[in-house]
Design an enzyme around this catalytic site. Structure first.
Site, PDB file in Angstrom:
ATOM      1  N   LYS A 280       0.865  -1.176   0.000  1.00 32.14           N
ATOM      2  CA  LYS A 280       0.000   0.000   0.000  1.00 32.14           C
ATOM      3  C   LYS A 280       0.913   1.241   0.000  1.00 32.14           C
ATOM      4  O   LYS A 280       1.877   1.295   0.735  1.00 32.14           O
ATOM      5  CB  LYS A 280      -0.875  -0.013   1.256  1.00 32.14           C
ATOM      6  CG  LYS A 280      -2.139   0.764   1.161  1.00 32.14           C
ATOM      7  CD  LYS A 280      -3.122   0.341   2.252  1.00 32.14           C
ATOM      8  CE  LYS A 280      -4.428   1.096   2.138  1.00 32.14           C
ATOM      9  NZ  LYS A 280      -5.433   0.621   3.115  1.00 32.14           N
ATOM     10  N   GLU A 366     -19.465  -5.393  10.586  1.00 33.52           N
ATOM     11  CA  GLU A 366     -20.438  -4.648  11.403  1.00 33.52           C
ATOM     12  C   GLU A 366     -21.542  -5.565  11.938  1.00 33.52           C
ATOM     13  O   GLU A 366     -22.061  -5.337  13.033  1.00 33.52           O
ATOM     14  CB  GLU A 366     -21.073  -3.530  10.562  1.00 33.52           C
ATOM     15  CG  GLU A 366     -20.130  -2.381  10.240  1.00 33.52           C
ATOM     16  CD  GLU A 366     -19.236  -2.653   9.037  1.00 33.52           C
ATOM     17  OE1 GLU A 366     -19.352  -3.728   8.425  1.00 33.52           O
ATOM     18  OE2 GLU A 366     -18.408  -1.782   8.713  1.00 33.52           O
ATOM     19  N   ARG A 394     -25.069  -2.028   7.559  1.00 32.38           N
ATOM     20  CA  ARG A 394     -24.652  -3.421   7.337  1.00 32.38           C
ATOM     21  C   ARG A 394     -25.133  -4.337   8.479  1.00 32.38           C
ATOM     22  O   ARG A 394     -25.223  -5.550   8.314  1.00 32.38           O
ATOM     23  CB  ARG A 394     -23.115  -3.441   7.204  1.00 32.38           C
ATOM     24  CG  ARG A 394     -22.402  -4.599   6.620  1.00 32.38           C
ATOM     25  CD  ARG A 394     -22.843  -5.191   5.342  1.00 32.38           C
ATOM     26  NE  ARG A 394     -22.567  -4.512   4.095  1.00 32.38           N
ATOM     27  CZ  ARG A 394     -21.406  -4.530   3.442  1.00 32.38           C
ATOM     28  NH1 ARG A 394     -20.368  -5.127   3.976  1.00 32.38           N
ATOM     29  NH2 ARG A 394     -21.276  -3.932   2.277  1.00 32.38           N
TER      30      ARG A 394
HETATM   31  C1  LIG Z   1     -19.029  -1.918   5.165  1.00 35.17           C
HETATM   32  C2  LIG Z   1     -17.809  -1.029   5.243  1.00 35.17           C
HETATM   33  N1  LIG Z   1     -17.193  -0.867   6.429  1.00 35.17           N
HETATM   34  C3  LIG Z   1     -16.115  -0.081   6.531  1.00 35.17           C
HETATM   35  C4  LIG Z   1     -15.622   0.589   5.435  1.00 35.17           C
HETATM   36  C5  LIG Z   1     -14.441   1.528   5.586  1.00 35.17           C
HETATM   37  N2  LIG Z   1     -13.297   1.082   4.789  1.00 35.17           N
HETATM   38  C6  LIG Z   1     -12.987   1.594   3.618  1.00 35.17           C
HETATM   39  S1  LIG Z   1     -11.639   0.934   2.954  1.00 35.17           S
HETATM   40  C7  LIG Z   1     -11.416  -0.058   4.299  1.00 35.17           C
HETATM   41  C8  LIG Z   1     -10.262  -0.994   4.379  1.00 35.17           C
HETATM   42  C9  LIG Z   1     -10.190  -1.824   3.131  1.00 35.17           C
HETATM   43  O1  LIG Z   1      -9.049  -2.646   3.226  1.00 35.17           O
HETATM   44  P1  LIG Z   1      -8.676  -3.512   1.946  1.00 35.17           P
HETATM   45  O2  LIG Z   1      -9.868  -4.163   1.411  1.00 35.17           O
HETATM   46  O3  LIG Z   1      -7.547  -4.373   2.356  1.00 35.17           O
HETATM   47  O4  LIG Z   1      -8.204  -2.441   0.858  1.00 35.17           O
HETATM   48  P2  LIG Z   1      -6.848  -1.592   0.821  1.00 35.17           P
HETATM   49  O5  LIG Z   1      -7.223  -0.211   1.306  1.00 35.17           O
HETATM   50  O6  LIG Z   1      -5.846  -2.265   1.706  1.00 35.17           O
HETATM   51  O7  LIG Z   1      -6.437  -1.594  -0.626  1.00 35.17           O
HETATM   52  C10 LIG Z   1     -12.416   0.140   5.229  1.00 35.17           C
HETATM   53  C11 LIG Z   1     -12.510  -0.556   6.528  1.00 35.17           C
HETATM   54  C12 LIG Z   1     -16.309   0.407   4.208  1.00 35.17           C
HETATM   55  N3  LIG Z   1     -15.915   1.050   3.086  1.00 35.17           N
HETATM   56  N4  LIG Z   1     -17.376  -0.407   4.147  1.00 35.17           N
HETATM   57 MG   LIG Z   2      -5.538  -4.224   2.282  1.00 31.33          MG
END
Ligand SMILES: Cc1ncc(C[n+]2csc(CCOP(=O)(O)OP(=O)(O)O)c2C)c(N)n1
Ligand SMILES: [Mg+2]
Ligand SMILES: CC(=O)[C@@H](O)[C@H](O)COP(=O)(O)O
Length: 629
Positions: A280, A366, A394
């Site tokens: 990242k 959630e 959710r």
């Molecule tokens: C239902 C929900 N809960 C929380 C979030 C907040 N959120 C956005 S991105 C993220 C982390 C995503 O991690 P990953 O899938 O590994 O993607 P990366 O940013 O590492 O590429 C979170 C928790 C969301 N978008 N949707």
């Molecule tokens: Mg990730």
């Protein structure tokens, strides 16, 4: 390369490896430069530059379907599909959306914003493809964080069962927003380090090829050895057991390795899971070395120093929440806090510094967080689930079935309640009153400022009469003095902020200053407007409502939440149920459509939740009086 000249991704087919890696560098430079002005999700996008380039070179979007889970990492996809020229307006009013948007491009085949939906969407597209006799490749790209979302596992289960052709790309960078958590994360860690499994498997196969054929016996034995080797070296081979062909771990920044694996995957029958390892923030040191998640999504920054441009100002509501939790936890051992992968955004990372054993990050889960909180409450603990309004959607059935029906004392600290701005329609926190208000036993309160917030949270934790939602907005408070001592408030009672004989405005939270300013200006027109802090959205202050009804002056309800099923609706219901049929009520709030991205003031202007908007509504109900001499 001039990225602004890109109209569609077909040009990629003619690029050689060197040109591709030059283009990767151009894209990184472009993202770092543009987002230093606009802000946005820099880290996730720097991590998928090579992956996105190879996908668009090898496959034919939009015939081949790319689904970007969460969608915050789709900026590279947008550059390659002819939208580089819109990045100066990224996440701005009427500008480029920060997530995939079907109305922006045919290449955006699936809209996201909430996590963990890509696999289910992909399953639907794969079934439709086969039923329609079409020929395309469905490629959902899901992060290691998004994989912790329950519906992703539901989809994996079904995909493995149906055995439809598709390529699931697991983009594993060991990060959610903060460092990723959970047993899945640990298992992926073992898989990441199990690269040697592939090597050992290849060595074994080489060895077997040298042994003269002694009939199927040896080969069968060898197969069993290979399989047990697999189990030995790569814990569980979870995905293979789920019916996928597992390819990985693959270096997500090595385009040759990506190409060879995608080529193999494309020829493989049934679902393939490509476990791609990325970094990242790749290519920009401050983002690469980001242990906390600062560079996941941020505002403008200084490129050279990596210094994030911080606007000084009063404490944020999330910060006041965290401080209040710490204050309560110091004297009340029952307090336990829960987050669904949002420790930074909710402020619980600050709480966890002092109380590491009393903050549980359950991943992007959630539903589990809600029901786990119910379980905690059954045992006399005081769970506080801090969650953004939009993400609590959710956990709706868990709210109904596990928390409210059992009338359990769970506190929902609902952050980002109201319009959030740049994240747009998937993130506006405008539906929680509608989806909570009709649940028996649920209480809903909203403070007028950060000082009232701390007392509301304290009251919510101390009371023991069932579930309560304390909602508060994204951003900073007013910078007012904070009481040292926490005290319990009479939550069900409203508060008259300003007297007025001609009309009453019932409102709460962020709309209070709008109402107060409108009342001030209306005084010049000789109209006296009462402003009431309706800080208890459920239960209503029925006593005050009945008094107002008897005064027979018009009422305006003003809320930064959905009108349908919102606070204003509940006031109408009250008057109807109590036969106050002559009371005139005008409701102002979020109309029945999705509010796109932009700054909150621009969005409020668009929907008329402004000082002028309120004044216009008042003049419709109260005739202009002669200007006072
Ligand atoms: C239902 C929900 N809960 C929380 C979030 C907040 N959120 C956005 S991105 C993220 C982390 C995503 O991690 P990953 O899938 O590994 O993607 P990366 O940013 O590492 O590429 C979170 C928790 C969301 N978008 N949707
Ligand atoms: Mg990730
Ligand atoms: C993509 C996503 O869902 C999160 O990164 C979200 O954008 C965070 O919102 P805040 O910036 O309000 O914390």
């Amino acid at each position: 390369m001039d990225l602004l000249s890109i109209k569609d991704p077909t040009f990629l087919k003619g690029l050689n490896d060197e040109e591709l890696s030059d283009l990767a560098q151009d894209i990184r430079n472009f993202l770092i430069e543009k987002l230093s002005v606009t802000g946005g999700h820099l880290g996730p996008n720097l991590g998928v530059v090579e992956l996105t380039l190879v996908m668009h070179q090898l496959f034919d979007s939009p015939n081949d379907k790319f689904l970007w889970d969460v969608g915050h990492q789709a900026y590279v996809h947008k550059i390659l599909t002819g939208r580089a020229d819109q990045f100066d307006q990224l996440r701005q009013y009427k500008g480029l959306c920060g997530f995939p948007k079907r109305s922006e491009s045919d290449h955006d085949v699936w809209e996201t914003g909430h996590s963990s939906t890509s696999l289910s969407g992909a399953m639907g597209m794969a079934i439709a493809r086969d039923m329609q006799g079409k020929d395309n490749t469905v490629i959902p790209v899901i992060g290691d964080g998004a994989l912790t979302g329950g519906m992703a596992l539901e989809a994996l289960n079904h995909i493995g069962h149906e055995q439809k052709d598709m390529i699931v790309v697991l983009n594993d960078n060991e990060m959610s927003i903060a460092p990723n958590v959970g047993a899945l994360h640990s298992m992926l860690g073992r898989m990441r380090s199990a690269g040697k499994y592939q090597k050992a498997k290849e060595d074994l196969e080489m060895l077997l090829k040298k042994v003269p054929a002694v009939g199927g016996r040896l080969a069968a034995t060898a197969e069993r050895v290979k399989d047990s080797l697999k189990y030995l070296l790569v814990s569980g081979m979870f995905f293979e057991e789920m019916g996928f062909t597992y390819l990985g771990p693959i270096d997500g920044h090595d385009m040759q390795e990506l190409k060879s694996n995608f080529t193999y995957a494309k020829k493989t029958k049934g679902p393939v899971l490509m476990h791609v390892i990325t970094k990242k923030g790749k290519g920009y040191a401050p983002a690469e070395n980001d242990a906390k998640g600062t560079w996941h999504g941020l505002g403008p920054y200084k490129i050279e120093s990596g210094e994030v441009v911080k606007k000084p100002g009063p404490p944020s509501y999330s910060g006041v929440f965290a401080e209040t939790m710490k204050k309560i936890a110091r004297t009340d051992e029952r307090l336990v806090t829960v987050t669904a992968a949002m420790p930074g955004g909710t402020g619980l990372d600050k709480f966890a510094k002092e109380f590491p054993d009393r903050m549980f990050d359950v991943g992007i889960a959630e539903q589990h967080a809600t029901t786990m909180s119910a379980g905690l409450a059954t045992q006399g603990m005081k769970p506080v689930f801090a969650v953004y309004s939009t993400f609590l959607q959710r956990g709706y059935d868990q709210l109904v079935h596990d928390v409210c029906r059992q009338n359990l004392p769970v506190v929902f600290a609902i952050d980002r309640a109201g319009l959030v701005g740049a994240d747009g329609e998937t993130h506006q926190g405008v539906f929680d009153i509608s989806y909570l208000r009709h649940l028996p036993n649920m209480q809903i309160v909203h403070p007028k400022d950060e000082n009232e917030l701390q007392h509301m949270l304290y009251t919510a934790v101390m009371q023991n009469n069932g579930p309560i939602a304390v909602r508060y907005p994204r951003g900073n408070g007013f910078g007012i003095p904070m009481d040292e001592e926490l005290r319990e408030l009479p939550l069900g009672k409203w508060e008259v902020l300003k007297e007025g004989a001609d009309l009453s405005i019932l409102t709460f939270g962020t709309m209070i200053p709008v109402a107060m300013e409108a009342a001030e200006q209306l005084k010049q027109a000789g109209i006296e407007v009462e402003v009431i802090n309706a800080r208890s959205i459920k239960p209503l202050d029925k006593e005050m409502l009945n008094e107002l009804a008897q005064q027979e002056k018009p009422i305006i309800t003003l809320e930064e939440t959905a009108l349908l099923g919102g606070f204003g609706s509940s006031v109408l219901e009250h008057f109807h149920e109590n036969s106050y049929h002559s009371v005139v009520v005008e409701r102002l709030g979020i109309p029945d459509w999705y509010i796109e991205h932009g700054s909150v003031p621009e969005l409020l202007e668009e929907i008329g939740l402004t000082v002028d908007g309120v004044q216009q509504a008042v003049h419709k109900l109260v005739p202009r009086k002669r200007q006072r001499a």
